[in-house]
Design a protein around this motif. Structure first.
Motif, PDB file in Angstrom:
ATOM      1  N   CYS A  37       0.862  -1.176   0.000  1.00 45.40           N
ATOM      2  CA  CYS A  37       0.000   0.000   0.000  1.00 45.40           C
ATOM      3  C   CYS A  37       0.899   1.227   0.000  1.00 45.40           C
ATOM      4  CB  CYS A  37      -0.900   0.008   1.234  1.00 45.40           C
ATOM      5  SG  CYS A  37      -1.937   1.490   1.327  1.00 45.40           S
ATOM      6  N   LEU A  52       0.316  -5.704   1.511  1.00 43.22           N
ATOM      7  CA  LEU A  52      -1.111  -5.989   1.478  1.00 43.22           C
ATOM      8  C   LEU A  52      -1.419  -7.480   1.367  1.00 43.22           C
ATOM      9  CD1 LEU A  52      -2.457  -3.225  -0.938  1.00 43.22           C
ATOM     10  CD2 LEU A  52      -2.721  -3.352   1.540  1.00 43.22           C
ATOM     11  N   ASP A 106      -7.626  -4.259   0.443  1.00 41.59           N
ATOM     12  CA  ASP A 106      -7.826  -3.206   1.441  1.00 41.59           C
ATOM     13  C   ASP A 106      -8.651  -2.079   0.814  1.00 41.59           C
ATOM     14  OD1 ASP A 106      -7.600  -1.024   3.193  1.00 41.59           O
ATOM     15  OD2 ASP A 106      -5.491  -1.388   3.611  1.00 41.59           O
ATOM     16  N   ARG A 145      -3.166   4.567  -1.542  1.00 35.97           N
ATOM     17  CA  ARG A 145      -4.163   4.882  -0.525  1.00 35.97           C
ATOM     18  C   ARG A 145      -4.984   6.079  -0.997  1.00 35.97           C
ATOM     19  NH1 ARG A 145      -5.046   4.641   5.195  1.00 35.97           N
ATOM     20  NH2 ARG A 145      -5.516   6.727   5.962  1.00 35.97           N
TER      21      ARG A 145
END
Length: 168
Positions: A37, A52, A106, A145
């Motif tokens: 990430c 991740l 995620d 992100r």
């Protein structure tokens, strides 16, 4: 005489079966890599990035000059350390093979970068490149992100970048 001929014959058969196994293994490769990430949205791994689990990647090999003609595809999902492994049968020396991001595990870190090289990694899948190990390491791939972590300003400054990610 017959006994020695039988021993030679059995020895030859054993040797040929061993040779066959060795040749078959030559055309089996394993692509390994990591998915992380990108918590600072700068398209490389930093001390605040994280690996991740549950990310999906895809390996595609294509004939050079013919992007539509896929010769091999394989998919994998990362483990708890962000590591994936894809088994590949056959030598793909004359092809372009790339691992790319498909889906993140995620929700907060699922954006696939569209510029730069962080969303795919090219790998050489051949036994004719001087590498004797059948494992091929792909460069790390990073999902971005949604928002930067608060620590990113400090991390960027430590690396010699301004807040926009430009070298200072």
């Amino acid at each position: 005489m017959a006994k020695s001929c039988a021993i030679i014959l059995v020895s030859a058969l054993c040797f040929l079966s061993f040779l066959d196994i060795a040749l078959c293994e030559k055309d089996r490769f394993f692509i390994e890599g990591k998915v992380y990430c990108d918590t600072c949205r700068i398209q490389f791994f930093t001390r605040v990035s994280k690996f991740l689990e549950g990310a999906k990647v895809k390996l595609v090999c294509r004939e050079e000059g013919d992007a539509a003609n896929e010769t091999f595809t394989g998919e994998a999902v990362t483990d708890k350390n962000g590591v994936y492994k894809i088994e590949v049968d056959g030598d793909h020396e004359e092809e372009i093979c790339e691992v790319s991001l498909v889906k993140s595990g995620d929700e907060e870190c699922g954006e696939i970068p569209t510029d730069g090289y962080g969303h795919f990694a090219r790998v050489s899948i051949t036994g004719n490149n001087g590498i004797t190990n059948p494992v091929r390491q792909a460069n790390p791939l990073g999902f971005m992100r949604k928002d930067n972590l608060p620590q990113c300003k400090e991390v960027l400054r430590e690396l010699g970048f301004d807040e926009a990610g430009r070298l200072v």
